[in-house]
Design a protein around this motif. Structure first.
Motif, PDB file in Angstrom:
ATOM      1  N   UNK A  84      16.086  19.628  52.350  1.00  0.00           N
ATOM      2  CA  UNK A  84      16.154  19.224  51.070  1.00  0.00           C
ATOM      3  C   UNK A  84      16.490  19.965  49.837  1.00  0.00           C
ATOM      4  N   UNK A  85      15.825  20.196  48.722  1.00  0.00           N
ATOM      5  CA  UNK A  85      16.402  20.927  47.767  1.00  0.00           C
ATOM      6  C   UNK A  85      16.849  22.502  47.929  1.00  0.00           C
ATOM      7  N   UNK A 123      19.436  12.625  45.836  1.00  0.00           N
ATOM      8  CA  UNK A 123      18.585  13.825  46.090  1.00  0.00           C
ATOM      9  C   UNK A 123      17.571  13.745  46.926  1.00  0.00           C
ATOM     10  N   UNK A 124      16.705  12.564  46.372  1.00  0.00           N
ATOM     11  CA  UNK A 124      15.466  12.388  47.174  1.00  0.00           C
ATOM     12  C   UNK A 124      15.762  11.642  48.608  1.00  0.00           C
ATOM     13  N   UNK A 140      26.728  16.479  47.470  1.00  0.00           N
ATOM     14  CA  UNK A 140      26.790  17.496  46.322  1.00  0.00           C
ATOM     15  C   UNK A 140      27.998  17.562  45.462  1.00  0.00           C
ATOM     16  N   UNK A 141      29.217  17.468  46.252  1.00  0.00           N
ATOM     17  CA  UNK A 141      30.638  17.197  45.558  1.00  0.00           C
ATOM     18  C   UNK A 141      30.755  16.089  44.771  1.00  0.00           C
ATOM     19  N   UNK A 201      21.206  19.209  44.088  1.00  0.00           N
ATOM     20  CA  UNK A 201      22.533  18.674  43.609  1.00  0.00           C
ATOM     21  C   UNK A 201      21.892  17.826  42.225  1.00  0.00           C
ATOM     22  N   UNK A 202      22.893  17.528  41.436  1.00  0.00           N
ATOM     23  CA  UNK A 202      22.641  16.727  40.331  1.00  0.00           C
ATOM     24  C   UNK A 202      22.160  15.374  40.451  1.00  0.00           C
ATOM     25  N   UNK A 203      21.709  14.759  39.608  1.00  0.00           N
ATOM     26  CA  UNK A 203      20.941  13.316  39.989  1.00  0.00           C
ATOM     27  C   UNK A 203      21.901  12.200  39.509  1.00  0.00           C
TER      28      UNK A 203
END
Length: 405
Positions: free
Chosen positions: A293-294, A306-307, A358-359, A299-301
């Motif tokens: 997870x986080x 993310x979830x 993430x990228x 990562x940015x939304x």
């Protein structure tokens, strides 16, 4: 006092609870430590894409969530400067990526659904981890109340400020220079919006409005600002007015959703992410410890994954551990070797997926909130459909089932 547990999961968030439920489905008990005194439901709602529905199918809770949330038809992107649409994509038919299932799920309902499927006593609330020590093959977990747990397996699902990730040697996630505000409004007589994601972009500001069901609207905004984090937290009314001021030529019915949002139904957070190269070369697992997870891939939304990635993590981590613990006849040292290999297999399977998510999220967020003329032109005239296509491509991932047999 020292208690011995086979598997300890730190953090009762999406990744932690999904992992615990996946293990439970495989007949494996775990203990989840949560630092708060109740479930954390900040953020109000989250996009659940096709890949995450496959994870929810795997742990057996997808149908109850489907019944309570509206399926979205697509996304429409509009400029806040001109008020004109710049791109529209249908989720049911987009090139080779067809029949995607996307719903905006209320976080509270998701979390409670996960918890209700777990055995009583799985979660221990008000259990903050203050330090971790090595004790032979075991990990000693020191809690803020002075108690100590011994764990055969330690899984860090404790968010962006993860104590487990820090123990492994990960650097702290970096601030990207933007904030996110989220809000939720309940309309007793229905909200009347179409089942679509309505996204508005312009002048360094991105916002979105989406229905969870016939009566609940969720909205979000990401932006850079000269206001400090403390100033915004102390004055949610000021944040609300800031959002309204940045909506420009957005239609009044969307602005009304922001106006109708009670201040207690606003949440604010700085956006942080782990550098992609830290994902590739960082210590995702070490002996009998790993992160998910986080705690692993904040990562940015900007792509809404993310979830979803946390749900994928939970299924894959439970599967890898289940395979490692399937043969209970081996001697103790052999069991620890299997656990270590199981966690390494999990890290190997997730590393490139996390790197890609993430990228892509960072790139999309950077371009969508840029003020530059060239990037603004590309965003409004060229890249709108490309972004939607990337989201659908990433949502085509399949984490698989809990067992390989």
């Amino acid at each position: 006092m020292e208690l011995v547990e086979d598997i300890v999961i730190v953090g009762a968030g999406i990744a932690g609870l999904t992992t615990a439920l996946g293990l439970h489905r495989l007949g494996i008990r775990s203990l989840v430590l949560e630092s708060h005194d109740s479930l954390r439901i900040t953020g109000f709602a989250l996009a659940i894409w096709t890949n995450a529905w496959k994870a929810l199918d795997a742990v057996g809770i997808s149908e109850s969530l489907r019944r309570r949330h509206t399926r979205l038809l697509g996304v429409m992107t509009t400029s806040t400067v001109s008020g004109l649409p710049t791109a529209e994509t249908q989720y049911s038919a987009a090139g080779t990526q067809r029949d995607h299932e996307v719903r905006c799920v209320q976080r509270k309902i998701l979390m409670e659904t996960l918890v209700n499927e777990l055995p009583s006593g799985t979660i221990k609330f008000s259990s903050k981890v203050v330090s971790i020590e090595q004790s032979g093959n075991l990990k000693l977990i020191h809690l803020s109340d002075g108690s100590i747990l011994k764990a055969k397996v330690l899984l860090g699902c404790d968010g962006v400020n993860s104590a487990v990730a820090k123990w492994l040697g990960f650097k702290a996630p970096a601030f990207v220079g933007r904030f996110a505000v989220r809000g939720s409004v309940y309309y007793e007589n229905g909200h009347g919006f179409e089942p679509k994601l309505f996204q508005f972009i312009g002048e360094g500001f991105r916002s979105g409005f989406v229905a969870c069901d016939d009566k609940t609207m969720y909205w979000f905004a990401t932006f850079s600002t000269s206001m400090s984090s403390q100033e915004m937290e102390e004055s949610p009314a000021k944040v609300k007015q800031f959002v309204l001021s940045k909506l420009g030529k957005v239609a009044d019915d969307f602005k009304a959703v922001v106006r109708d949002t009670e201040l207690e139904n606003l949440s604010l957070a700085p956006l942080r992410f782990r550098h992609p190269w830290d994902i590739l070369w960082g210590p995702t697992s070490k002996s009998n410890v790993c992160v998910a997870g986080d705690a692993f891939h904040p990562m940015t939304p900007d792509i809404g994954q993310g979830g979803c990635a946390a749900l994928e993590d939970g299924v894959i981590l439970a599967r890898c551990l289940g395979e490692a613990l399937r043969d209970k006849q081996g001697i103790r040292s052999e069991e620890y070797r299997r656990i270590e290999m199981g966690l390494k297999n999990y890290a190997k399977e997730r590393r490139w997926r996390a790197f890609e998510l993430i990228s892509t999220a960072y790139m999309v967020g950077y371009i969508q909130t840029s003020n530059g003329k060239i990037l603004s032109f590309l965003r409004n005239k060229v890249l709108g459909g490309f972004f939607a296509g990337q989201q659908l491509k990433l949502a085509s991932f399949d984490c698989g089932k809990l067992t390989t047999s």
